[in-house]
Write a protein that holds these residues in place. Structure first.
Motif, PDB file in Angstrom:
ATOM      1  N   ARG A   1      -1.229  -1.135 -10.574  1.00 24.80           N
ATOM      2  CA  ARG A   1      -2.042  -2.255 -10.092  1.00 24.80           C
ATOM      3  C   ARG A   1      -1.472  -3.587 -10.586  1.00 24.80           C
ATOM      4  O   ARG A   1      -1.301  -4.529  -9.808  1.00 24.80           O
ATOM      5  CB  ARG A   1      -3.491  -2.099 -10.555  1.00 24.80           C
ATOM      6  CG  ARG A   1      -4.418  -3.171  -9.980  1.00 24.80           C
ATOM      7  CD  ARG A   1      -5.782  -3.216 -10.631  1.00 24.80           C
ATOM      8  NE  ARG A   1      -5.640  -3.771 -11.974  1.00 24.80           N
ATOM      9  CZ  ARG A   1      -5.903  -3.117 -13.107  1.00 24.80           C
ATOM     10  NH1 ARG A   1      -6.337  -1.879 -13.070  1.00 24.80           N
ATOM     11  NH2 ARG A   1      -5.742  -3.682 -14.277  1.00 24.80           N
TER      12      ARG A   1
ATOM     13  N   ASN B   1       2.162   6.217  -7.316  1.00 20.56           N
ATOM     14  CA  ASN B   1       1.166   7.179  -7.787  1.00 20.56           C
ATOM     15  C   ASN B   1       1.724   8.592  -7.750  1.00 20.56           C
ATOM     16  O   ASN B   1       1.503   9.376  -8.671  1.00 20.56           O
ATOM     17  CB  ASN B   1      -0.117   7.097  -6.944  1.00 20.56           C
ATOM     18  CG  ASN B   1      -1.042   5.999  -7.401  1.00 20.56           C
ATOM     19  OD1 ASN B   1      -1.244   5.796  -8.593  1.00 20.56           O
ATOM     20  ND2 ASN B   1      -1.601   5.272  -6.454  1.00 20.56           N
ATOM     21  N   ALA B   2       2.443   8.916  -6.678  1.00 10.32           N
ATOM     22  CA  ALA B   2       3.016  10.254  -6.543  1.00 10.32           C
ATOM     23  C   ALA B   2       4.059  10.525  -7.621  1.00 10.32           C
ATOM     24  O   ALA B   2       4.197  11.660  -8.086  1.00 10.32           O
ATOM     25  CB  ALA B   2       3.632  10.424  -5.157  1.00 10.32           C
TER      26      ALA B   2
ATOM     27  N   ALA C   1      -2.096   4.250 -13.253  1.00 15.53           N
ATOM     28  CA  ALA C   1      -2.757   3.465 -12.208  1.00 15.53           C
ATOM     29  C   ALA C   1      -2.893   1.987 -12.587  1.00 15.53           C
ATOM     30  O   ALA C   1      -2.705   1.108 -11.744  1.00 15.53           O
ATOM     31  CB  ALA C   1      -4.128   4.060 -11.900  1.00 15.53           C
TER      32      ALA C   1
ATOM     33  N   PRO D   1       0.814  -1.230   0.000  1.00 16.49           N
ATOM     34  CA  PRO D   1       0.000   0.000   0.000  1.00 16.49           C
ATOM     35  C   PRO D   1       0.848   1.281   0.000  1.00 16.49           C
ATOM     36  O   PRO D   1       0.530   2.242  -0.697  1.00 16.49           O
ATOM     37  CB  PRO D   1      -0.827  -0.111   1.286  1.00 16.49           C
ATOM     38  CG  PRO D   1      -0.876  -1.577   1.579  1.00 16.49           C
ATOM     39  CD  PRO D   1       0.450  -2.112   1.110  1.00 16.49           C
ATOM     40  N   GLN D   2       1.931   1.271   0.779  1.00 14.41           N
ATOM     41  CA  GLN D   2       2.810   2.437   0.803  1.00 14.41           C
ATOM     42  C   GLN D   2       3.534   2.581  -0.531  1.00 14.41           C
ATOM     43  O   GLN D   2       3.684   3.688  -1.052  1.00 14.41           O
ATOM     44  CB  GLN D   2       3.818   2.307   1.942  1.00 14.41           C
ATOM     45  CG  GLN D   2       4.725   3.510   2.077  1.00 14.41           C
ATOM     46  CD  GLN D   2       5.742   3.353   3.198  1.00 14.41           C
ATOM     47  OE1 GLN D   2       5.792   2.328   3.870  1.00 14.41           O
ATOM     48  NE2 GLN D   2       6.559   4.367   3.388  1.00 14.41           N
TER      49      GLN D   2
ATOM     50  N   GLU E   1       2.403   1.652  -3.400  1.00  6.40           N
ATOM     51  CA  GLU E   1       1.401   2.148  -4.356  1.00  6.40           C
ATOM     52  C   GLU E   1       1.276   3.668  -4.272  1.00  6.40           C
ATOM     53  O   GLU E   1       1.216   4.357  -5.296  1.00  6.40           O
ATOM     54  CB  GLU E   1       0.055   1.490  -4.089  1.00  6.40           C
ATOM     55  CG  GLU E   1      -1.028   1.941  -5.057  1.00  6.40           C
ATOM     56  CD  GLU E   1      -2.361   1.261  -4.829  1.00  6.40           C
ATOM     57  OE1 GLU E   1      -3.203   1.333  -5.743  1.00  6.40           O
ATOM     58  OE2 GLU E   1      -2.562   0.659  -3.754  1.00  6.40           O
ATOM     59  N   ARG E   2       1.243   4.215  -3.062  1.00 11.30           N
ATOM     60  CA  ARG E   2       1.161   5.668  -2.901  1.00 11.30           C
ATOM     61  C   ARG E   2       2.378   6.358  -3.506  1.00 11.30           C
ATOM     62  O   ARG E   2       2.256   7.374  -4.185  1.00 11.30           O
ATOM     63  CB  ARG E   2       1.011   6.032  -1.425  1.00 11.30           C
ATOM     64  CG  ARG E   2      -0.371   5.724  -0.858  1.00 11.30           C
ATOM     65  CD  ARG E   2      -0.575   6.336   0.516  1.00 11.30           C
ATOM     66  NE  ARG E   2       0.327   5.810   1.527  1.00 11.30           N
ATOM     67  CZ  ARG E   2       0.133   4.675   2.205  1.00 11.30           C
ATOM     68  NH1 ARG E   2      -0.945   3.953   1.971  1.00 11.30           N
ATOM     69  NH2 ARG E   2       0.982   4.282   3.127  1.00 11.30           N
ATOM     70  N   LYS E   3       3.577   5.782  -3.270  1.00 17.50           N
ATOM     71  CA  LYS E   3       4.792   6.377  -3.825  1.00 17.50           C
ATOM     72  C   LYS E   3       4.782   6.345  -5.345  1.00 17.50           C
ATOM     73  O   LYS E   3       5.141   7.327  -5.995  1.00 17.50           O
ATOM     74  CB  LYS E   3       6.026   5.639  -3.307  1.00 17.50           C
ATOM     75  CG  LYS E   3       6.356   5.929  -1.871  1.00 17.50           C
ATOM     76  CD  LYS E   3       7.635   5.251  -1.439  1.00 17.50           C
ATOM     77  CE  LYS E   3       7.955   5.621  -0.015  1.00 17.50           C
ATOM     78  NZ  LYS E   3       9.309   5.287   0.366  1.00 17.50           N
TER      79      LYS E   3
END
Length: 165
Positions: free
Chosen positions: A39, A29-30, A35, A22-23, A25-27
């Motif tokens: 995924r 995306n940033a 997306a 999850p972390q 994924e955030r990085k």
């Protein structure tokens, strides 16, 4: 997906240095990765983590199964027979490269099986050799091992730019 995997490989020097999915994924995306690509890469990485953990667990298991005297892993002189689906998906070039790594003594059978599992999890037939090389790097990465220098040269080398002597 492979661009995301290359980014992860280059920025987290070992699999255990990589943040939780999850972390991560955030990085990603940033940073601006697509997306869908994120995924797909995260699903693939999750499968890689499961396969690597299963293999490490098997390595810690006894050398024989309790119900028989057969070894848990193939003998060093055993031969891997590829299914028709594996042959079609990987193609001759990728299978030849895997065979090359095995014959060079740098790809043990448990690691080969993880590579095959992760290669079969990727869509598209036949698989491009460059994509297989990324998978091989990611499998070494997940095991916390760095390939031999000559193997790294083969994995990073673009054979299209080679000049025949």
């Amino acid at each position: 997906m492979f661009e995301v995997l290359v980014y992860v490989y280059e920025n987290y020097w070992r699999g255990d240095a990589c943040p939780e999915l999850p972390q991560l994924e955030r990085k990603l995306n940033a940073i601006g990765f697509d997306a869908d690509e994120i995924r797909d890469a995260l699903l693939w990485l999750d499968g890689l983590n499961l396969a690597a953990q299963s293999t490490l667990w098997l390595d810690a298991a006894p050398t024989t199964r309790p119900d028989t005297t057969l070894p848990s892993f193939p003998a060093t002189d055993s031969m891997r027979v590829y299914s028709v689906a594996e042959q079609n998906h990987l193609g001759a070039e990728c299978l030849g490269f895997i065979t090359f790594l095995e014959s060079a003594g740098v790809l043990p059978p448990p690691m080969r099986e993880v590579i095959l599992d992760r290669a079969m999890a990727v869509s598209g037939e036949p698989m491009a050799l460059d994509d297989l090389k990324i998978i091989i790097l990611m499998v070494y990465w997940s095991f916390g091992e760095e390939p031999d220098t000559l193997v790294l040269d083969e994995l990073y080398d673009d054979s299209a730019e080679r000049i025949a002597h």
